[in-house]
Design a protein around this motif. Structure first.
Motif, PDB file in Angstrom:
ATOM      1  N   PHE A  53     -43.346 -15.046  -8.933  1.00  9.78           N
ATOM      2  CA  PHE A  53     -43.527 -14.033  -7.652  1.00  9.78           C
ATOM      3  C   PHE A  53     -45.075 -13.638  -7.360  1.00  9.78           C
ATOM      4  CE2 PHE A  53     -38.904 -14.190  -8.720  1.00  9.78           C
ATOM      5  CZ  PHE A  53     -38.446 -14.334  -7.271  1.00  9.78           C
ATOM      6  N   LEU A  54     -45.378 -13.387  -8.523  1.00 11.72           N
ATOM      7  CA  LEU A  54     -46.924 -12.758  -8.390  1.00 11.72           C
ATOM      8  C   LEU A  54     -48.054 -13.850  -8.011  1.00 11.72           C
ATOM      9  CD1 LEU A  54     -47.038 -11.004 -11.762  1.00 11.72           C
ATOM     10  CD2 LEU A  54     -46.843 -10.231  -9.558  1.00 11.72           C
ATOM     11  N   VAL A  55     -47.671 -15.132  -8.248  1.00 13.94           N
ATOM     12  CA  VAL A  55     -48.477 -16.285  -7.596  1.00 13.94           C
ATOM     13  C   VAL A  55     -48.009 -16.886  -6.415  1.00 13.94           C
ATOM     14  CG1 VAL A  55     -49.526 -16.890  -9.991  1.00 13.94           C
ATOM     15  CG2 VAL A  55     -47.563 -18.000  -9.230  1.00 13.94           C
ATOM     16  N   ASP A  56     -47.344 -15.923  -5.677  1.00 13.46           N
ATOM     17  CA  ASP A  56     -46.629 -16.514  -4.507  1.00 13.46           C
ATOM     18  C   ASP A  56     -45.698 -18.110  -4.462  1.00 13.46           C
ATOM     19  OD1 ASP A  56     -47.889 -14.194  -3.149  1.00 13.46           O
ATOM     20  OD2 ASP A  56     -49.760 -15.177  -2.853  1.00 13.46           O
ATOM     21  N   GLN A  57     -45.077 -17.953  -5.615  1.00  9.22           N
ATOM     22  CA  GLN A  57     -44.410 -19.375  -5.444  1.00  9.22           C
ATOM     23  C   GLN A  57     -42.843 -18.685  -5.671  1.00  9.22           C
ATOM     24  OE1 GLN A  57     -45.634 -21.706  -9.075  1.00  9.22           O
ATOM     25  NE2 GLN A  57     -47.547 -22.249  -7.719  1.00  9.22           N
ATOM     26  N   ILE A  58     -42.485 -18.143  -4.613  1.00 10.99           N
ATOM     27  CA  ILE A  58     -41.170 -17.501  -4.500  1.00 10.99           C
ATOM     28  C   ILE A  58     -39.908 -18.641  -4.607  1.00 10.99           C
ATOM     29  CG2 ILE A  58     -39.626 -15.948  -2.886  1.00 10.99           C
ATOM     30  CD1 ILE A  58     -42.382 -14.680  -3.582  1.00 10.99           C
ATOM     31  N   ALA A  59     -40.063 -19.748  -4.451  1.00 11.23           N
ATOM     32  CA  ALA A  59     -38.927 -20.735  -4.375  1.00 11.23           C
ATOM     33  C   ALA A  59     -38.819 -20.920  -5.916  1.00 11.23           C
ATOM     34  CB  ALA A  59     -39.168 -21.629  -3.742  1.00 11.23           C
ATOM     35  N   MET A  60     -40.039 -21.186  -6.732  1.00 18.46           N
ATOM     36  CA  MET A  60     -39.940 -21.410  -7.970  1.00 18.46           C
ATOM     37  C   MET A  60     -39.529 -20.349  -8.849  1.00 18.46           C
ATOM     38  SD  MET A  60     -40.440 -24.615  -8.442  1.00 18.46           S
ATOM     39  CE  MET A  60     -40.725 -24.695 -10.296  1.00 18.46           C
ATOM     40  N   GLY A  61     -39.833 -19.033  -8.359  1.00 23.32           N
ATOM     41  CA  GLY A  61     -39.456 -17.739  -8.950  1.00 23.32           C
ATOM     42  C   GLY A  61     -37.793 -17.799  -8.895  1.00 23.32           C
ATOM     43  N   ILE A  62     -37.255 -18.045  -7.841  1.00 20.14           N
ATOM     44  CA  ILE A  62     -35.687 -17.978  -7.863  1.00 20.14           C
ATOM     45  C   ILE A  62     -35.154 -19.041  -8.542  1.00 20.14           C
ATOM     46  CG2 ILE A  62     -33.707 -18.455  -5.820  1.00 20.14           C
ATOM     47  CD1 ILE A  62     -35.658 -17.156  -4.053  1.00 20.14           C
ATOM     48  N   VAL A  63     -35.585 -20.363  -8.791  1.00 21.84           N
ATOM     49  CA  VAL A  63     -34.963 -21.264  -9.317  1.00 21.84           C
ATOM     50  C   VAL A  63     -35.441 -21.121 -10.863  1.00 21.84           C
ATOM     51  CG1 VAL A  63     -35.711 -23.785 -10.196  1.00 21.84           C
ATOM     52  CG2 VAL A  63     -35.886 -23.400  -7.703  1.00 21.84           C
ATOM     53  N   TYR A  64     -36.096 -20.356 -11.345  1.00 27.05           N
ATOM     54  CA  TYR A  64     -36.175 -19.830 -12.821  1.00 27.05           C
ATOM     55  C   TYR A  64     -35.126 -19.085 -13.072  1.00 27.05           C
ATOM     56  CZ  TYR A  64     -40.618 -21.815 -14.436  1.00 27.05           C
ATOM     57  OH  TYR A  64     -41.571 -22.746 -14.755  1.00 27.05           O
TER      58      TYR A  64
END
Length: 77
Positions: free
Chosen positions: A66-77
């Motif tokens: 989320f801090l590096v603006d990769q919201i979708a990958m943050g949700i997947v994690y």
């Protein structure tokens, strides 16, 4: 603009500075100035990313994404 402008970035390491110098060696002084302004605005503190990654092991996984603006990958994690 000289290559020492990259040294003014907070927390920059020698490897990152060499990479930036190699990347921008063919840029004009004006383009280097623009690049530096954009890069500085988007650059994240490496220590903050590391701390958030460690927090992910103990609690909320993917918080560093989320801090590096990769919201979708943050949700997947």
């Amino acid at each position: 603009m000289n290559d020492f402008s990259f040294a003014m970035l907070p927390g920059i390491e020698a490897e990152e500075m060499m990479w930036l110098q190699e990347l921008t060696k063919s840029y004009s002084a004006e383009n280097k100035q623009r690049f530096l302004a954009v890069y500085q605005g988007r650059r994240k503190d490496p220590q903050t990313i590391l701390i958030c990654s460690l927090i992910g092991f103990l609690g909320v996984a993917g918080v560093q994404r989320f801090l590096v603006d990769q919201i979708a990958m943050g949700i997947v994690y």
